[in-house]
Design an enzyme around this catalytic site. Structure first.
Site, PDB file in Angstrom:
ATOM      1  CD  GLU A   1      27.557  28.891  38.800  1.00 23.93           C
ATOM      2  OE1 GLU A   1      28.325  28.108  39.399  1.00 23.93           O
ATOM      3  OE2 GLU A   1      26.323  28.859  38.928  1.00 23.93           O
TER       4      GLU A   1
ATOM      5  N   GLY B   1      15.830  24.404  45.331  1.00 27.11           N
ATOM      6  CA  GLY B   1      16.016  23.102  45.972  1.00 27.11           C
ATOM      7  C   GLY B   1      15.133  22.954  47.199  1.00 27.11           C
TER       8      GLY B   1
HETATM    9  N1  LIG Z   1      12.596  20.602  34.815  1.00 33.09           N
HETATM   10  C1  LIG Z   1      13.004  20.858  36.058  1.00 33.09           C
HETATM   11  N2  LIG Z   1      13.422  19.869  36.854  1.00 33.09           N
HETATM   12  C2  LIG Z   1      13.856  20.104  38.115  1.00 33.09           C
HETATM   13  N3  LIG Z   1      13.888  21.342  38.661  1.00 33.09           N
HETATM   14  C3  LIG Z   1      13.493  22.379  37.911  1.00 33.09           C
HETATM   15  C4  LIG Z   1      13.043  22.188  36.562  1.00 33.09           C
HETATM   16  N4  LIG Z   1      12.736  23.403  36.052  1.00 33.09           N
HETATM   17  C5  LIG Z   1      12.955  24.305  37.021  1.00 33.09           C
HETATM   18  N5  LIG Z   1      13.400  23.701  38.155  1.00 33.09           N
HETATM   19  C6  LIG Z   1      13.711  24.436  39.403  1.00 33.09           C
HETATM   20  O1  LIG Z   1      14.973  25.014  39.229  1.00 33.09           O
HETATM   21  C7  LIG Z   1      15.800  24.757  40.360  1.00 33.09           C
HETATM   22  C8  LIG Z   1      17.264  24.704  39.938  1.00 33.09           C
HETATM   23  O2  LIG Z   1      17.583  25.943  39.336  1.00 33.09           O
HETATM   24  P1  LIG Z   1      18.964  26.157  38.507  1.00 33.09           P
HETATM   25  O3  LIG Z   1      19.082  25.114  37.463  1.00 33.09           O
HETATM   26  O4  LIG Z   1      18.988  27.591  38.121  1.00 33.09           O
HETATM   27  O5  LIG Z   1      19.974  25.850  39.699  1.00 33.09           O
HETATM   28  P2  LIG Z   1      21.531  25.508  39.707  1.00 33.09           P
HETATM   29  O6  LIG Z   1      22.222  26.463  38.811  1.00 33.09           O
HETATM   30  O7  LIG Z   1      21.679  24.050  39.442  1.00 33.09           O
HETATM   31  O8  LIG Z   1      21.869  25.771  41.234  1.00 33.09           O
HETATM   32  P3  LIG Z   1      22.734  26.927  41.937  1.00 33.09           P
HETATM   33  O9  LIG Z   1      22.529  28.164  41.099  1.00 33.09           O
HETATM   34  O10 LIG Z   1      22.184  27.026  43.317  1.00 33.09           O
HETATM   35  O11 LIG Z   1      24.137  26.430  41.885  1.00 33.09           O
HETATM   36  C9  LIG Z   1      15.266  23.473  40.946  1.00 33.09           C
HETATM   37  O12 LIG Z   1      15.560  23.372  42.310  1.00 33.09           O
HETATM   38  C10 LIG Z   1      13.767  23.598  40.673  1.00 33.09           C
HETATM   39  O13 LIG Z   1      13.124  24.337  41.709  1.00 33.09           O
HETATM   40 MG   LIG Z   2      22.883  28.401  39.021  1.00 35.51          MG
END
Ligand SMILES: Nc1ncnc2c1ncn2[C@@H]1O[C@H](COP(=O)(O)OP(=O)(O)OP(=O)(O)O)[C@@H](O)[C@H]1O
Ligand SMILES: [Mg+2]
Length: 233
Positions: free
Chosen positions: A39, A91
């Protein structure tokens, strides 16, 4: 996960690269073989490409990835160190918004927050320095959620609650990023992660706080896809 796997399986391309915490789980649902890319490696490589595409030439910078949680890195040429992290991230917005407003759709939460209505919930510096000139700008937050003890009029709206939650997360991740920048003498902070998607208040606060400390902030337009872009290389 099943919907994502189905979408990938429907694509014509046989060249599939995946990354992230659920990469292993996703690969088991795919018909074709996928290349799995670590990652951090994928994210940083994607950020470098997006920086070039968006017209930035950066060698040394802090990279703050606000996903579900937040991770902070220092990139210097080809070198990379993970500097810090905080469990405060996207989150946290989702969880606190659900607790305080009952809302759980991201779009609803980020749209409601845009008004930046935080005056009745946050304690500002000017609330403390009543009648005298404060040593730092009066509209800075002195205490997130710290003004509630003085709340006398009416119920708090979902606009106020969501703005205040987003404000707390944006300010926290920026302060930690600024400290990382100071530690590595970096002049630029690049912010990525889906927590910035369609979240104008989050972006505004991060830009304002970063610039206030004399640092350059870059919010990549397609920053939420950094991992995917880097995995393809
Ligand atoms: N369509 C959506 N549905 C849910 N959350 C969303 C959406 N679009 C943006 N978000 C936001 O993006 C966040 C998740 O971001 P991202 O996908 O970058 O995280 P991740 O890569 O899964 O987590 P990490 O980087 O901590 O491992 C959610 O917590 C929310 O605040
Ligand atoms: Mg991420």
């Amino acid at each position: 996960m099943n919907a994502a796997a189905e979408w990938v399986n429907d694509q014509a391309s046989s060249h599939i690269a995946i990354t992230g915490g659920k990469a292993g789980a996703l690969s088991q649902l795919l018909k074709a073989n996928a290349i799995m890319v670590p990652e951090f490696e994928a994210t940083i490589s994607g950020v470098q490409q997006l920086l070039l595409e968006e017209g930035h030439s950066q060698d040394s910078y802090i990279l703050t990835n606000v996903g579900t949680g937040t991770s902070i890195h220092h990139i210097n040429g080809g070198q990379h160190v993970r500097v810090a992290g905080t469990g405060v991230g996207g989150g946290t917005i989702m969880g606190l918004a659900k607790l305080l407003t009952g809302l759980d759709e991201y779009e609803d939460i980020s749209n409601l927050a845009t008004g930046n209505k935080r005056d009745r919930i946050d304690l500002k510096v000017h609330h403390i320095y009543e009648g005298t000139e404060p040593p730092i700008p009066g509209d800075l937050t002195a205490s997130n959620f710290g003004n509630l003890r003085d709340l006398s009029s009416g119920n708090l709206s979902n606009e106020e609650l969501t703005s205040t939650i987003v404000g707390m997360v944006a300010e926290t991740i920026t302060v930690v990023s600024l400290q990382a920048a100071q530690q590595f003498n970096a002049k630029t902070i690049v912010y990525i992660g889906s927590t910035f998607s369609n979240n104008q208040l989050m972006k505004d606060i991060v830009i304002r706080y970063t610039n206030m400390y004399g640092l350059n902030s870059i919010l990549l337009k397609h920053g939420e896809f950094s991992g995917a872009v880097g995995a393809m290389q």
